[in-house]
Write an enzyme that holds these catalytic residues in place. Sequence first.
Site, mmCIF file in Angstrom:
data_model
loop_
_atom_site.group_PDB
_atom_site.id
_atom_site.type_symbol
_atom_site.label_atom_id
_atom_site.label_comp_id
_atom_site.label_asym_id
_atom_site.label_seq_id
_atom_site.Cartn_x
_atom_site.Cartn_y
_atom_site.Cartn_z
ATOM 1 N N HIS A 74 13.527 7.435 14.554
ATOM 2 C CA HIS A 74 14.343 7.804 15.123
ATOM 3 C C HIS A 74 16.022 8.901 14.533
ATOM 4 C CE1 HIS A 74 17.578 4.756 14.376
ATOM 5 N NE2 HIS A 74 16.573 4.472 14.230
ATOM 6 N N ASP A 84 18.212 3.630 7.425
ATOM 7 C CA ASP A 84 17.678 3.420 8.710
ATOM 8 C C ASP A 84 18.381 3.936 10.253
ATOM 9 O OD1 ASP A 84 17.067 2.709 11.560
ATOM 10 O OD2 ASP A 84 18.174 1.115 11.245
ATOM 11 N N GLU A 97 17.846 5.989 19.391
ATOM 12 C CA GLU A 97 17.203 4.427 18.859
ATOM 13 C C GLU A 97 18.126 2.938 18.851
ATOM 14 O OE1 GLU A 97 15.659 1.374 16.986
ATOM 15 O OE2 GLU A 97 17.196 2.291 16.200
ATOM 16 N N GLU A 98 19.134 3.605 18.633
ATOM 17 C CA GLU A 98 20.288 2.280 18.211
ATOM 18 C C GLU A 98 21.206 2.245 19.697
ATOM 19 O OE1 GLU A 98 20.394 1.570 15.610
ATOM 20 O OE2 GLU A 98 19.798 2.424 14.365
ATOM 21 N N ASP A 126 10.484 2.690 10.982
ATOM 22 C CA ASP A 126 11.548 2.070 10.243
ATOM 23 C C ASP A 126 11.364 0.723 9.785
ATOM 24 O OD1 ASP A 126 14.003 1.407 11.600
ATOM 25 O OD2 ASP A 126 13.677 1.881 13.752
ATOM 26 N N HIS A 179 22.188 -2.336 8.958
ATOM 27 C CA HIS A 179 23.022 -1.503 9.299
ATOM 28 C C HIS A 179 24.470 -2.429 8.677
ATOM 29 C CE1 HIS A 179 21.258 -1.614 13.660
ATOM 30 N NE2 HIS A 179 20.120 -0.883 12.700
#
Length: 399
Positions: free
Chosen positions: A72, A189, A223-224, A244, A324
Amino acid sequence: MSVLDIDVDYLVGQLKALLDIPSPTGYTDTIVRHCSQELKRLGLTPELTRRGAIRAIRQGSRRAGARALVSHLDTLGVQVKAIKENGRLELVPVGNWSSRFAEGARCRVFTHSGTYHGTILPLKASGHTFNEEVDSLPVSWPNVELRIDAVTTSPAETMALGIEIGDMVGVDPGQSFMENGFIVSRHLDDKAGVAVMLAALEAMERERAATPVDIHWLFTIAEEVGVGATSILTPEVASMVAVDNGTSAPGQNSSEFGVTLAMGDQTGPFDWHLTTKLVDLCRDNDLPFRKDVFRYYRSDSASAVEAGHDVRTALACFGIDGSHGYERIHVHALETLAKLIAAYAVSPVEIERDTQKMSGLHGFTDQPTAEADQPAVLDPPDGEGQEHAHMGQGKGAQT
């Protein structure tokens, strides 16, 4: 089968270029253009959905039973919730992340009239003013604000700049590429996953690698926030590997080196046969790997299955520390993962039945259920040697 050589300089160069492009979910047009142009340069013809998810098909020997690889382009970000009395901005997160990692971050506010830079600060940011209250302020999004690098001390002055409620905010990555191979940055990410896929594709094009089926190279843009690969798959796709991050944190088995293969996440186990194939490819090609299970994790695979796509799914990861947040990875993991992705793309198809959407039991898969061979217990504890040894020998004789 030998693995393809990965151009690490190309991989790292693509990652740097991707990190330089802000792409919070909902503001991804620029990075979609960059990725599409690179796919064209590599010889593919990208197709875009209305909102910008990308599909580029590299033709194989047949269409039916195609394979998909997905990563993504979107990242975490924030959005303007309100303009405060002091002219600063109240924020809400885009994606699931803590305000703890936003404090002190440089960022950009995207408005119709232009971009403004700023800093996300806690409400009590000055130790000279608030003393110990700086440390006691709770960690939450209502307790941070965006200080704009412009002359503004009121809502009217902020709105006069063209800043409005709902404007998107991209958090600067602050990337650092170390000589020892470590890469430290926000938004690895999943921009590292995108770079891995592009590097695998570059190797396949350079070596003119043939594949038994079409390979769909997919790049999603939401995606997030849980949307992911809901609408990018076509009926020809029988299996999909998401590329990922794997969280290398206490209690996890992921590593910043080699490949991490996820066996399951919060949506359940991944497809047993597809995951086993990836494990076998790692073993057969001497690619270091680990297995892991993630409790608080979902990916493009989850969104695809939840949308009703009947595809086998797996998740192949590069280990990441501080996911994250302010993340760290290593080039070794990216290179190894790119080798695995390329090896999977060119590998033979084992489940021919997957070319059909529906069929009977003929050719249906098997999973092992037979009792495992167990050696005799030669030296059991607590003086129970004769009975236990006899039982072990008897069981072995029966198998």
